[in-house]
Design a protein around this motif. Structure first.
Motif, short mmCIF file in Angstrom:
data_model
loop_
_atom_site.label_atom_id
_atom_site.label_comp_id
_atom_site.label_asym_id
_atom_site.label_seq_id
_atom_site.Cartn_x
_atom_site.Cartn_y
_atom_site.Cartn_z
N SER A 213 0.81 -1.22 0.00
CA SER A 213 0.00 0.00 0.00
C SER A 213 0.84 1.27 0.00
O SER A 213 0.40 2.31 -0.50
N LEU A 214 2.04 1.21 0.56
CA LEU A 214 2.87 2.42 0.64
C LEU A 214 3.81 2.58 -0.55
O LEU A 214 4.59 3.53 -0.60
N LEU A 215 3.70 1.69 -1.54
CA LEU A 215 4.57 1.81 -2.71
C LEU A 215 4.39 3.13 -3.48
O LEU A 215 5.38 3.70 -3.95
N PRO A 216 3.16 3.65 -3.66
CA PRO A 216 3.03 4.91 -4.43
C PRO A 216 3.81 6.08 -3.84
O PRO A 216 4.17 7.00 -4.58
N ILE A 217 4.03 6.08 -2.51
CA ILE A 217 4.84 7.17 -1.96
C ILE A 217 6.24 6.70 -1.56
O ILE A 217 6.97 7.40 -0.88
N VAL A 218 6.60 5.50 -2.00
CA VAL A 218 7.95 4.98 -1.80
C VAL A 218 8.36 5.09 -0.33
O VAL A 218 9.47 5.52 -0.01
N TYR A 219 7.45 4.72 0.54
CA TYR A 219 7.72 4.83 1.98
C TYR A 219 7.90 3.43 2.54
O TYR A 219 6.97 2.62 2.52
N PRO A 220 9.08 3.06 3.01
CA PRO A 220 9.26 1.76 3.65
C PRO A 220 8.28 1.59 4.81
O PRO A 220 8.25 2.41 5.73
N PHE A 221 7.50 0.53 4.76
CA PHE A 221 6.38 0.38 5.68
C PHE A 221 6.80 0.43 7.14
O PHE A 221 6.18 1.13 7.95
N ALA B 161 10.50 -0.25 -6.71
CA ALA B 161 10.49 1.11 -7.26
C ALA B 161 11.54 1.30 -8.35
O ALA B 161 11.26 1.96 -9.37
N VAL B 162 12.73 0.77 -8.16
CA VAL B 162 13.80 0.99 -9.15
C VAL B 162 13.44 0.41 -10.52
O VAL B 162 13.54 1.10 -11.54
N PRO B 163 12.99 -0.86 -10.60
CA PRO B 163 12.58 -1.37 -11.92
C PRO B 163 11.39 -0.61 -12.50
O PRO B 163 11.34 -0.39 -13.73
N TYR B 164 10.46 -0.19 -11.66
CA TYR B 164 9.28 0.53 -12.16
C TYR B 164 9.68 1.87 -12.77
O TYR B 164 9.27 2.22 -13.89
N VAL B 165 10.49 2.63 -12.05
CA VAL B 165 10.93 3.93 -12.56
C VAL B 165 11.81 3.75 -13.80
O VAL B 165 11.71 4.52 -14.78
N GLY C 67 7.91 10.90 -18.79
CA GLY C 67 7.06 9.84 -18.23
C GLY C 67 7.29 9.66 -16.74
O GLY C 67 6.34 9.45 -15.98
N ILE C 68 8.55 9.73 -16.30
CA ILE C 68 8.85 9.59 -14.88
C ILE C 68 8.24 10.75 -14.10
O ILE C 68 7.62 10.55 -13.04
N LEU C 69 8.40 11.97 -14.63
CA LEU C 69 7.89 13.14 -13.93
C LEU C 69 6.36 13.14 -13.88
O LEU C 69 5.76 13.42 -12.84
N VAL C 70 5.72 12.82 -15.00
CA VAL C 70 4.26 12.92 -15.10
C VAL C 70 3.57 11.77 -14.38
O VAL C 70 2.54 11.97 -13.72
N CYS C 71 4.11 10.56 -14.50
CA CYS C 71 3.41 9.37 -14.01
C CYS C 71 3.90 8.85 -12.67
O CYS C 71 3.26 7.97 -12.09
N PHE C 72 5.02 9.36 -12.20
CA PHE C 72 5.54 8.89 -10.91
C PHE C 72 5.76 10.05 -9.93
O PHE C 72 5.19 10.06 -8.84
N VAL C 73 6.55 11.03 -10.32
CA VAL C 73 6.89 12.11 -9.39
C VAL C 73 5.67 12.95 -9.04
O VAL C 73 5.42 13.23 -7.86
N ALA C 74 4.90 13.36 -10.04
CA ALA C 74 3.73 14.22 -9.76
C ALA C 74 2.70 13.50 -8.87
O ALA C 74 2.23 14.09 -7.89
#
Length: 368
Positions: free
Chosen positions: A112-120, A208-212, A223-230
């Protein structure tokens, strides 16, 4: 921060707060909530998990394939809402209220915390610090105001971070927490905590690394900025605004050890904002927050009934407001420093902020 005897000249508002504090001294607050509200229903929790992932993933897919740039802003808002909803699911997982299985809770929490890259586990341990010391001036980890004198002794960088996250960049307040604790096992005092945080970090990086990398390979830096960072930034904006409003109000003091009690931290210092039903559903009742502080193991879908039980047992003690952007604006415009005299707040000019007069509903006595 050290031990302080604040406030030095408490006014009538602070004395009234202490009076209400004495009214609930020694109470077993959670006993007001029927035991059946503590029982998790995993299928209901998984429904919330699925809805939030659908929002997030659907918005990201829309960002990838949308032909119109002007659709990006609403899609970012939706992606952020989905990411924030997933955080709220992880919130239940961290408190053990998602299911009776510790391993299952931790597995769902990590995903669940993957979208904000926060280690649970990093988030979980920091959040537990907040619960153990809510509105404690020396120990709380969330939105704790500093006395202006302490601010004056900070480095330039620390001043910039503090001022910006309490004013124009309030939306980045949780990013600051993430930077301080998310990937720093040494932040935590216990060996077991540090071990768990390292495992969570490894999981996040492995996903996260393979996804980005994939986003960059197929869609480039844009794509990284629009679909991940934003979406990451907007999720943090939801995170920051919600927690800031829960724990900042002109008439709610932060307390030194002299005045802080566990019951006060659970019942009297949280402001719950009434959301529209659709937003309550998509944020998994996160705004019904006092009942959560009283009994963190109540699952999110049972919080409305738990809150009603608390209000019946402790009339006038639960703080509720209808959400308004005006209230959020007042917080970021005026509530900047801890006022060592009154126990409440001063603004950037060091002028005392007069505590807002609340309706009679906040001053009732406990039901017999």
């Amino acid at each position: 921060m050290g031990a302080f005897n604040f406030p030095s000249a408490p006014d009538a508002h602070f004395d009234d707060f202490l009076r209400r504090s004495r009214q609930i001294e020694g109470e077993r607050l959670a006993d007001a909530i029927p035991k059946e509200y503590f029982q998790p229903r995993v299928a209901r929790g998984l429904l919330g998990f699925a809805v939030s992932w659908a929002l997030y993933a659907g918005a990201v897919a829309g960002l990838l394939w949308s032909p119109n740039w002007w659709l990006r802003i609403p899609l970012w808002v939706v992606a952020g809402l989905g990411g924030w909803g997933l955080h709220c699911i992880a919130h239940d997982c961290g408190h053990g209220s998602f299911s009776r299985s510790r391993r299952f809770n931790h597995a769902v929490g990590h995903i669940s915390l993957l979208p904000i890259v926060y280690p649970f586990h990093a988030w979980r341990h920091v959040h537990n610090m907040h619960h153990s010391s809510t509105n404690h001036l020396e120990l709380d980890t969330d939105w704790r105001p500093l006395p202006a004198g302490m601010y004056d002794r900070m480095s330039l960088r620390q001043k910039l971070v503090y001022l910006s996250t309490r004013t124009w960049a309030f939306w980045g307040g949780t990013i600051d927490y993430w930077l301080k604790s998310g990937f720093r096992p040494g932040f935590f005092p216990k060996r077991q905590q540090r071990r768990e945080v390292r495992r969570s970090m490894a999981f996040v990086l492995l996903v996260a690394v393979p996804y980005v990398t994939m986003l960059g390979w197929f869609f480039g830096v844009e794509g990284i900025l629009v679909c991940f960072v934003a979406p990451w930034l907007v999720t943090h904006a939801w995170f920051s605004a919600t927690t800031l409003m829960h724990h900042s109000a002109s008439d709610v003091p932060y307390l030194t050890a002299e005045h802080w009690t566990r019951n006060v931290s659970r019942l009297l210092v949280t402001t719950d904002y009434v959301y529209p039903r659709w937003l309550l559903f998509l944020t998994h009742n996160i705004s019904i927050h006092t009942a959560h502080h009283v009994a963190p193991v109540v699952p999110f879908y049972n919080l409305p009934r738990a809150q009603q039980a608390l209000k019946r047992q402790y009339p006038g003690m639960v703080r509720e407001r209808r959400f308004s952007f005006k209230q959020m604006w007042l917080i970021v415009r005026r509530l900047h420093f801890y006022d060592t005299e009154s126990g409440f707040y001063t603004d950037l000019s060091r002028a005392k902020v007069e505590p807002e007069t609340q309706p009679a509903a906040v001053t009732g006595k406990r039901a017999s």
